[in-house]
Design an enzyme around this catalytic site. Sequence first.
Site, PDB file in Angstrom:
ATOM      1  N   GLU A 194       0.837  -1.212   0.000  1.00 39.89           N
ATOM      2  CA  GLU A 194       0.000   0.000   0.000  1.00 39.89           C
ATOM      3  C   GLU A 194       0.863   1.250   0.000  1.00 39.89           C
ATOM      4  OE1 GLU A 194      -2.177  -0.518   3.599  1.00 39.89           O
ATOM      5  OE2 GLU A 194      -3.283  -2.240   2.823  1.00 39.89           O
ATOM      6  N   LYS A 216       2.246   4.655   1.466  1.00 36.83           N
ATOM      7  CA  LYS A 216       2.483   5.088   2.848  1.00 36.83           C
ATOM      8  C   LYS A 216       2.245   6.598   2.907  1.00 36.83           C
ATOM      9  CE  LYS A 216       5.777   4.688   6.614  1.00 36.83           C
ATOM     10  NZ  LYS A 216       5.483   5.977   7.140  1.00 36.83           N
ATOM     11  N   ARG A 239       6.260  -4.492  16.999  1.00 37.73           N
ATOM     12  CA  ARG A 239       6.857  -4.275  15.686  1.00 37.73           C
ATOM     13  C   ARG A 239       7.200  -5.651  15.137  1.00 37.73           C
ATOM     14  NH1 ARG A 239       8.369   0.492  13.934  1.00 37.73           N
ATOM     15  NH2 ARG A 239       8.405   1.414  16.019  1.00 37.73           N
TER      16      ARG A 239
HETATM   17  P1  ATP Z   1       6.381   3.690  13.697  1.00 34.25           P
HETATM   18  O1  ATP Z   1       4.926   4.023  13.668  1.00 34.25           O
HETATM   19  O2  ATP Z   1       6.736   2.548  12.811  1.00 34.25           O
HETATM   20  O3  ATP Z   1       6.967   3.624  15.056  1.00 34.25           O
HETATM   21  P2  ATP Z   1       6.742   6.313  12.712  1.00 34.25           P
HETATM   22  O4  ATP Z   1       5.668   6.853  13.589  1.00 34.25           O
HETATM   23  O5  ATP Z   1       8.001   7.105  12.544  1.00 34.25           O
HETATM   24  O6  ATP Z   1       7.179   4.876  13.106  1.00 34.25           O
HETATM   25  P3  ATP Z   1       6.777   5.456  10.155  1.00 34.25           P
HETATM   26  O7  ATP Z   1       8.000   4.720  10.454  1.00 34.25           O
HETATM   27  O8  ATP Z   1       6.900   6.561   9.199  1.00 34.25           O
HETATM   28  O9  ATP Z   1       6.073   6.057  11.388  1.00 34.25           O
HETATM   29  O10 ATP Z   1       5.719   4.380   9.614  1.00 34.25           O
HETATM   30  C1  ATP Z   1       4.667   3.800  10.260  1.00 34.25           C
HETATM   31  C2  ATP Z   1       3.435   4.665  10.158  1.00 34.25           C
HETATM   32  O11 ATP Z   1       3.013   4.832   8.795  1.00 34.25           O
HETATM   33  C3  ATP Z   1       2.199   4.095  10.794  1.00 34.25           C
HETATM   34  O12 ATP Z   1       2.226   4.262  12.184  1.00 34.25           O
HETATM   35  C4  ATP Z   1       1.087   4.874  10.128  1.00 34.25           C
HETATM   36  O13 ATP Z   1       0.861   6.048  10.862  1.00 34.25           O
HETATM   37  C5  ATP Z   1       1.678   5.296   8.794  1.00 34.25           C
HETATM   38  N1  ATP Z   1       0.999   4.766   7.592  1.00 34.25           N
HETATM   39  C6  ATP Z   1       0.833   5.456   6.460  1.00 34.25           C
HETATM   40  N2  ATP Z   1       0.234   4.733   5.527  1.00 34.25           N
HETATM   41  C7  ATP Z   1      -0.013   3.518   6.060  1.00 34.25           C
HETATM   42  C8  ATP Z   1      -0.615   2.316   5.582  1.00 34.25           C
HETATM   43  N3  ATP Z   1      -1.078   2.192   4.336  1.00 34.25           N
HETATM   44  N4  ATP Z   1      -0.682   1.255   6.425  1.00 34.25           N
HETATM   45  C9  ATP Z   1      -0.213   1.350   7.694  1.00 34.25           C
HETATM   46  N5  ATP Z   1       0.376   2.461   8.186  1.00 34.25           N
HETATM   47  C10 ATP Z   1       0.474   3.539   7.400  1.00 34.25           C
END
Ligand code: ATP
Length: 576
Positions: A248, A250, A415
């Site tokens: 998907e 992001k 995770r």
């Molecule tokens: P994490 O949530 O992994 O601790 P983070 O807050 O820095 O790290 P990222 O590492 O950028 O976030 O990536 C995870 C986040 O991406 C998810 O918590 C969610 O908010 C976001 N996200 C965006 N698109 C999607 C998607 N299609 N499916 C799941 N999450 C998504």
Amino acid sequence: MKFYIVAQYLAQIEKESSRLVITKMLSELISKCPKDEISQLILFLQGQLAPPFKSIPLGIGEKLVVQSISLSTGYRSRKVNEQFNLKGDLGLVAEELISKRKQQPLAFKELTLTDVYNAFMKIAKNAGEGSQMRKIRYLAELFNSSKPVEARYIARFSQGDLRVGIGDPTILDALSYIYSGDKSMREMIERAYNLRSDLSLVAKVLFENPNKLKTFQPTPFYPIRPALAERLPNAEEIFKKLGKCYVEGKYDGMRIQIHKKGNVVKIYSRRLDNVTHMFPDVVEATKSLPYTSMIIEGEAIGYDKKKDRFYPFQFTMQRKRKYGINEMKKVIPLHVYLFDVMLINDKNIMDKSYEQRRKVLFDVVPRNHKLFKTPDYIFANSADDIQSFFNKSVRRGLEGIMAKDKDKPYIAGARKFAWIKLKKSYGGLGDTIDAVVLGYYLGKGKRTAFEFGGLLIGTYNTVRGVFESLARVGSGFTEDEMKLLKDYFEKIKVKRKPNNVDSNIKPDFWVVPKFVIVVTADEITVSPMHTCAKEYFKNKKGLALRFPRMISLRSTKGPYDATTSKEVYEMYKMNK
Ligand code: ATP
């Protein structure tokens, strides 16, 4: 339970550095607590009156504590402030001045844990005209009945942090120790915690009947701790790991968990704060969905219709301001990309495969809805499919992709490789790191003016239960940020290295590890100086960042849900 017992245990724990000993002492303290006070004890240890999603902030500023100490002890506020500037810790100030009171209180009553909790609740709920004065009086009454060591923890609790180096992971271990003498029950306790996000409730049920924890189900208005994504370096590795999978887009917005029961809708952030007030449009749209109950999750992102592009994260976050939401609604119209569903019409579907949950999700999201969307996706049959979808997503202005194992359940609070993220590159590391500030340095040369010379940052090691040092960061800060940081850290500086920090490097000042910043670097290297992930290396070496720089002061994460040492190790292996 006598509050003096709690305070004495905390004082012992504060002096201890062995994690095992701390855990055992904590489990001894918790096991001494009667059933009807267990929730209060856990909340007290967490430095809060209720879990964040219940929105009962303590609401006690430093000034108010200073005035309460002054009122209780007879020392002028100026003197209390002087001591505060010297010690940087209201707890130590209260302890010392109460031990040398100028005036003896008229009434002295031995405090119980309930007395302390109720007094803080009374303070928190006090509003309206004259409430500041009343708050000062209530807190002073608590100090009147305090022994010096009790005053230390009452003052610190008022600031939301006991400074004894106990976080949720240690409390989870301690609860397990009570029943099994080791960590073997942690998984069962943590599962319940992941579903309810309220450790005080979990401990209460555990004390009543441990087996009842196994029956916990997702429940509206108890946010579920979010599933998190692993990282892999490229499309090939992702395909090797997951095989055929869903991939998907992001979206770089704000993660929200939407709960509905009947006509009531509440929305929670990634940190599980209640953020319903930020999203009146999402509340309305959810109310009109034809389900009696639901828990769904997605990414809310500001969308510029004219230019057909998304607004940057910081812009979307302007909705955080409480006032002017209705204007904000017009200025920053949202799209909410729903990407998971955990409960629908009272049916728990967290344990179903992603394939099955998606089917439900696609039924939930009405077609061509102006607010609710589903992420762009493909079903990838090869690494090439993943790569070309990644390229397309980045071209479209997205942050990267999320690959999802079609067979896995929703894994709350962890995770795991059920989700894998691949982001467009950040300075060589392939991702940013959310690091916890452990200490700060004084400035030299031009920076003397701000007395700010950079930060010692680290990451939490979930196995060892300590923060490990990772780098000294001196660049990426604007002058305003330097001033802001210096003022903030001044307030949370501590004299000695906190007992939950493992570092060979000594900054000019240690701080309570709780402030999280986002950094990047050119590379992760092995270093004899730092302690991050040291259990993976021989000769006392650990991991360090090469040319680290601060990217943002965004602190959407708490110290325990920031990047962990193990994640840094995984990133190091990935980059190698
Ligand atoms: P994490 O949530 O992994 O601790 P983070 O807050 O820095 O790290 P990222 O590492 O950028 O976030 O990536 C995870 C986040 O991406 C998810 O918590 C969610 O908010 C976001 N996200 C965006 N698109 C999607 C998607 N299609 N499916 C799941 N999450 C998504």
